[in-house]
Design a protein around this motif. Structure first.
Motif, PDB file in Angstrom:
ATOM      1  N   GLU A 114       1.632  11.636  -2.030  1.00 55.54           N
ATOM      2  CA  GLU A 114       2.832  10.829  -2.271  1.00 55.54           C
ATOM      3  C   GLU A 114       2.665   9.899  -3.468  1.00 55.54           C
ATOM      4  OE1 GLU A 114       1.250  11.546   0.575  1.00 55.54           O
ATOM      5  OE2 GLU A 114       2.215  10.499   2.247  1.00 55.54           O
ATOM      6  N   HIS A 115       1.443   9.453  -3.694  1.00 56.81           N
ATOM      7  CA  HIS A 115       1.218   8.495  -4.785  1.00 56.81           C
ATOM      8  C   HIS A 115       1.465   9.126  -6.149  1.00 56.81           C
ATOM      9  CE1 HIS A 115      -2.548  10.699  -4.765  1.00 56.81           C
ATOM     10  NE2 HIS A 115      -2.897  10.134  -5.895  1.00 56.81           N
ATOM     11  N   ARG A 116       1.559  10.453  -6.189  1.00 60.20           N
ATOM     12  CA  ARG A 116       1.828  11.114  -7.464  1.00 60.20           C
ATOM     13  C   ARG A 116       3.293  11.490  -7.623  1.00 60.20           C
ATOM     14  NH1 ARG A 116      -2.052  13.796 -10.636  1.00 60.20           N
ATOM     15  NH2 ARG A 116      -4.128  12.961 -10.262  1.00 60.20           N
ATOM     16  N   TRP A 117       4.101  11.324  -6.590  1.00 63.44           N
ATOM     17  CA  TRP A 117       5.528  11.623  -6.732  1.00 63.44           C
ATOM     18  C   TRP A 117       6.102  10.664  -7.781  1.00 63.44           C
ATOM     19  CZ3 TRP A 117       7.620  11.995  -0.999  1.00 63.44           C
ATOM     20  CH2 TRP A 117       6.914  13.005  -0.324  1.00 63.44           C
ATOM     21  N   ARG A 118       6.862  11.217  -8.722  1.00 64.79           N
ATOM     22  CA  ARG A 118       7.338  10.393  -9.838  1.00 64.79           C
ATOM     23  C   ARG A 118       8.038   9.118  -9.375  1.00 64.79           C
ATOM     24  NH1 ARG A 118      10.909  13.623 -12.004  1.00 64.79           N
ATOM     25  NH2 ARG A 118      12.547  12.607 -10.805  1.00 64.79           N
ATOM     26  N   ASP A 142       2.253  20.015 -13.361  1.00 70.51           N
ATOM     27  CA  ASP A 142       3.222  18.906 -13.403  1.00 70.51           C
ATOM     28  C   ASP A 142       2.645  17.608 -12.800  1.00 70.51           C
ATOM     29  OD1 ASP A 142       3.124  19.388 -10.704  1.00 70.51           O
ATOM     30  OD2 ASP A 142       5.262  19.804 -10.464  1.00 70.51           O
ATOM     31  N   GLY A 143       1.336  17.618 -12.491  1.00 69.77           N
ATOM     32  CA  GLY A 143       0.709  16.399 -11.987  1.00 69.77           C
ATOM     33  C   GLY A 143       0.736  16.257 -10.477  1.00 69.77           C
ATOM     34  N   LYS A 164       0.853  -1.192   0.000  1.00 66.39           N
ATOM     35  CA  LYS A 164       0.000   0.000   0.000  1.00 66.39           C
ATOM     36  C   LYS A 164       0.886   1.239   0.000  1.00 66.39           C
ATOM     37  CE  LYS A 164      -1.694   1.784   3.732  1.00 66.39           C
ATOM     38  NZ  LYS A 164      -2.429   1.983   4.991  1.00 66.39           N
ATOM     39  N   VAL A 165       0.556   2.190  -0.863  1.00 65.95           N
ATOM     40  CA  VAL A 165       1.264   3.467  -0.874  1.00 65.95           C
ATOM     41  C   VAL A 165       0.393   4.476  -0.135  1.00 65.95           C
ATOM     42  CG1 VAL A 165       1.970   5.376  -2.377  1.00 65.95           C
ATOM     43  CG2 VAL A 165       2.564   3.013  -2.977  1.00 65.95           C
ATOM     44  N   MET A 166       0.987   5.204   0.759  1.00 72.14           N
ATOM     45  CA  MET A 166       0.267   6.189   1.559  1.00 72.14           C
ATOM     46  C   MET A 166       0.057   7.462   0.753  1.00 72.14           C
ATOM     47  SD  MET A 166      -1.081   6.700   4.414  1.00 72.14           S
ATOM     48  CE  MET A 166      -1.720   8.113   5.273  1.00 72.14           C
ATOM     49  N   SER A 167      -1.054   8.149   0.990  1.00 67.56           N
ATOM     50  CA  SER A 167      -1.256   9.465   0.390  1.00 67.56           C
ATOM     51  C   SER A 167      -1.824  10.386   1.464  1.00 67.56           C
ATOM     52  CB  SER A 167      -2.199   9.368  -0.806  1.00 67.56           C
ATOM     53  OG  SER A 167      -2.162  10.581  -1.532  1.00 67.56           O
TER      54      SER A 167
END
Ligand code: QV4
Ligand code: CA
Length: 445
Positions: free
Chosen positions: A330-334, A320-321, A287-290
């Motif tokens: 955090e789930h959008r950090w490249r 930039d998304g 699981k990725v935290m956001s």
């Protein structure tokens, strides 16, 4: 609603009814979100609070205008009455609250921080919970995180889960069941264990984020090279039962244990490294935290970005998304987003070409992906490494994205060349902002 402190995030963990109305919107808006997400292959899992209702705060009203009275133990909108809650006699402590985590009956039959404790041995209670979860299933959710599962008897919880309807055939195909994961904090040392819940679904593995934090912080003489056998042999669940994460909404703000070891978005550099490792490593269901940023940082009650009344703000998306408006996303950090794609791509392959020297590691996943991390405080990681990948040029998905397609594909980050032996030259400075390299066959130029 909780006004003191002002609309804290944890208000959500004190249900007054099972109406789908919250600070995030109406049932209609929720259903619309689920529908739109399902259409693009994004599944929604609901955090189900079914162990308890509100704290013993007297008389109050919930966000959907339902009333409650904790003196009488009544929640007319469900409805629940005094017969549906565990009694003080059944619980056995003076306060009626959980006082001793070494007493299994207390943990399950008493109130968690004064939250009125539902009695799931009663069929009325089981049925109300079942109806609530089935309602969500009908709207298209794919499963549930079962809050405070440790505080419910496994057989009673199992009976509820087994009584649920199949997921709607229209969205999921025939005979599909809700994906259930239970929240059970077990870091050893208590009689209730995570192993008691594996018959219900995936179980939180809290040791995972703790240990990963310890290793990446280099505390207690830990080193990255020790991660070679990270998994069950570290006291964790068998991989197929584990639900893993670097941090969660509790321990990122020091609720529910975990201490200072846990890594969070407040320390982005090392946080990205730990997430990259987690996503590349074949253990557990990740699981990725956001999150959202909150201030002051010591105030662990601060709710999400909201208007003055407490209604959650819409998340603005920058060009930039990334997210604006104090949402961390955090789930959008490249580096994290691209490692999610990496994980999905290498699924089913084994760890190969393991290399570890102190706080520098590298490994491949079969012949599909390769990750190198330099967590040394001063030494550059440099040399020829086996990647396991076919010969060619690859775009590093940590430092950039591969854009365009076919002959027009190009890399916005660094490009690596893998030779016919599957070897590549890498050079990762210890003071780099992202001291990692990740390449995979979908990013072959
Ligand atoms: C306080 C005192 C009590 C006192 C009571 C009197 O602490 O001792 O009896 O007042 O009224 C909030 C407050 C808490 C308050 C309680 C009741 O923070 O101080 O009690 O409300 O009014 C979240 C928050 C809690 C919050 C709770 C309910 O973390 O702070 O309590 O929501 O709003 C254990 C469990 C594990 C749990 C973890 C935090 O085994 O299951 O603690 N984790 C889950 C969720 C978590 C959530 C709950 C369970 C409860 O992940 O977010 O707690 O639903 O380890
Ligand atoms: Ca309970």
């Amino acid at each position: 609603m909780v006004w003191s402190p002002h609309r804290p995030w944890w208000e959500r963990y004190q249900p007054v009814s099972y109406k789908l109305i919250s600070r995030s919107g109406s049932e209609q808006e929720f259903a619309d979100m689920v529908e739109r997400c399902n259409k693009v292959g994004v599944r929604i899992f609901v955090d189900a609070v079914i162990n308890h209702m509100t704290g013993d705060s007297g008389i109050g009203v919930g966000i959907a205008d339902s009333t409650f009275n904790t003196y009488e133990q009544s929640y007319p909108a469900v409805p629940y009455s005094i017969h549906d809650f565990n009694s003080k006699e059944k619980c056995g402590t003076q306060s009626g609250n959980i006082e001793n985590y070494n007493n299994v009956n207390e943990v399950r039959n008493c109130r968690l921080v004064s939250l009125l404790d539902l009695d799931q041995s009663k069929s009325w209670v089981k049925d109300r919970i079942r109806d609530y979860l089935n309602h969500l299933i009908r709207l298209g959710v794919a499963g549930f995180r079962v809050d405070a599962s440790k505080h419910m008897w496994p057989d009673e919880l199992k009976a509820i889960v087994e009584s649920l309807n199949d997921l709607p055939e229209t969205h999921f195909g025939a005979g599909q069941r809700a994906f259930v994961f239970t929240e059970v904090i077990d870091m050893g040392g208590e009689p209730i264990t995570k192993y008691e819940y594996t018959g219900i679904g995936r179980v939180t593995e809290f040791l995972y984020g703790m240990k990963l934090g310890e290793v990446f912080r280099r505390w207690n003489n830990q080193k990255l090279e020790y991660l070679q056998f990270f998994g069950e042999s570290w006291g964790m669940l068998p991989s197929g039962y584990a639900w893993t994460f670097v941090d969660n909404h509790d321990n990122q703000r020091k609720h529910g244990g975990g201490g200072d070891m846990v890594l969070t978005f407040w320390e982005p550099r090392v946080y990205k490294m730990a997430n990259a490792f987690m996503l590349a490593w074949p253990y557990g269901y990740t699981k990725v935290m956001s999150s959202y940023y909150w201030y002051p940082r010591e105030d662990t009650d601060v709710g999400p970005p909201a208007d003055s009344y407490g209604n959650t703000n819409t998340v603005p998306i920058n060009d930039d998304g990334s997210c604006g408006g104090n949402w961390a996303c955090e789930h959008r950090w490249r580096q994290i987003r691209n490692m999610v794609a990496f994980r999905n791509l290498v699924h089913g392959t084994a760890v190969e070409n393991w290399w570890g020297r102190g706080d520098q590691i590298a490994f491949s996943r079969g012949r599909k992906g390769f990750l190198a991390i330099n967590n040394d405080y001063s030494q550059t990681m440099s040399g020829e490494f086996y990647t396991g990948l076919p010969e060619g040029f690859y775009c590093d998905c940590i430092s950039g994205d591969m854009l365009g397609s076919g002959d027009n594909a190009y890399c916005t980050g660094q490009t690596l060349s893998v030779n016919s032996m599957g070897r590549t030259h890498i050079n990762i400075r210890s003071d780099s902002e992202n001291p990692m390299i990740a390449i995979h066959v979908d990013y072959k130029l």
